[in-house]
Design a protein around this motif. Structure first.
Motif, mmCIF file in Angstrom:
data_model
loop_
_atom_site.group_PDB
_atom_site.id
_atom_site.type_symbol
_atom_site.label_atom_id
_atom_site.label_comp_id
_atom_site.label_asym_id
_atom_site.label_seq_id
_atom_site.Cartn_x
_atom_site.Cartn_y
_atom_site.Cartn_z
ATOM 1 N N GLU A 123 18.898 -77.880 -30.273
ATOM 2 C CA GLU A 123 19.537 -77.536 -28.999
ATOM 3 C C GLU A 123 18.827 -76.411 -28.264
ATOM 4 O O GLU A 123 18.861 -76.350 -27.037
ATOM 5 N N ILE A 124 18.165 -75.513 -28.993
ATOM 6 C CA ILE A 124 17.486 -74.383 -28.336
ATOM 7 C C ILE A 124 16.098 -74.775 -27.819
ATOM 8 O O ILE A 124 15.597 -74.168 -26.870
ATOM 9 N N ILE A 125 15.480 -75.794 -28.384
ATOM 10 C CA ILE A 125 14.110 -76.165 -28.006
ATOM 11 C C ILE A 125 13.944 -76.361 -26.499
ATOM 12 O O ILE A 125 13.012 -75.804 -25.907
ATOM 13 N N PRO A 126 14.835 -77.095 -25.811
ATOM 14 C CA PRO A 126 14.643 -77.277 -24.358
ATOM 15 C C PRO A 126 14.752 -75.985 -23.544
ATOM 16 O O PRO A 126 14.302 -75.932 -22.407
ATOM 17 N N GLN A 127 15.326 -74.936 -24.144
ATOM 18 C CA GLN A 127 15.504 -73.669 -23.439
ATOM 19 C C GLN A 127 14.338 -72.701 -23.652
ATOM 20 O O GLN A 127 14.362 -71.584 -23.143
ATOM 21 N N CYS A 128 13.317 -73.125 -24.399
ATOM 22 C CA CYS A 128 12.185 -72.258 -24.721
ATOM 23 C C CYS A 128 10.991 -72.592 -23.835
ATOM 24 O O CYS A 128 10.721 -73.762 -23.579
ATOM 25 N N SER A 129 10.281 -71.568 -23.398
ATOM 26 C CA SER A 129 9.096 -71.793 -22.572
ATOM 27 C C SER A 129 7.990 -72.484 -23.350
ATOM 28 O O SER A 129 7.339 -73.386 -22.848
ATOM 29 N N ILE A 130 7.771 -72.035 -24.594
ATOM 30 C CA ILE A 130 6.727 -72.604 -25.445
ATOM 31 C C ILE A 130 7.312 -72.827 -26.833
ATOM 32 O O ILE A 130 8.016 -71.968 -27.365
ATOM 33 N N VAL A 131 7.002 -73.972 -27.430
ATOM 34 C CA VAL A 131 7.351 -74.257 -28.820
ATOM 35 C C VAL A 131 6.035 -74.485 -29.552
ATOM 36 O O VAL A 131 5.232 -75.331 -29.162
#
Length: 134
Positions: free
Chosen positions: A123-131
């Motif tokens: 759930e947090i992945i789409p809210q991160c600038s870079i993964v």
């Protein structure tokens, strides 16, 4: 979860035991010093040092070395929300020689191989600038 990160790093955390003196082989070392390590962990701490919001998803053992990693990550201002721990394996370690050429090293795999992808992490992945993964 309503927090976003400049970087979410997903992968290994380990403790590097690096020889105190320069030597060609770990077997020739008289002593070792412990350092926080792992490719994604090193990236996470360096980006946090630049003042960015960073979180690390990794897995450590329920042991003293796992506590060492958590303490060091927090001191370096890396979010540890997604750090998992497992009773099924010890924290991964690397033993390396300090060398003027290619270091001699041995890796003892453990808890980092037990990292699982949780719903909260997805759930947090789409809210991160870079993964970044490794």
């Amino acid at each position: 979860m309503d927090h976003s990160f400049d970087l979410l790093a997903i992968g290994e955390s380990l403790v590097d035991f690096i020889s105190e003196e320069i030597t060609d082989h770990v077997g020739n070392a008289d002593g070792f010093q412990a350092f926080l390590g792992g490719q994604v962990t090193n990236l996470a701490t360096n980006v946090a040092r630049l003042g960015k919001q960073v979180s690390l998803a990794t897995c450590v053992g329920r042991d003293g070395l796992g506590k060492f990693i958590l303490k060091d990550l927090r001191q370096k201002r890396v979010d540890t929300t997604f750090v998992q721990n497992t009773p099924d394996a010890p924290t991964t370690i690397s033993i390396a020689s300090r060398s003027l050429t290619t270091p001699d090293f041995v890796i003892y795999r453990g808890a980092d191989a037990h990292l699982s992808i949780s719903q909260a992490l997805m759930e947090i992945i789409p809210q991160c600038s870079i993964v970044h993964t490794s």
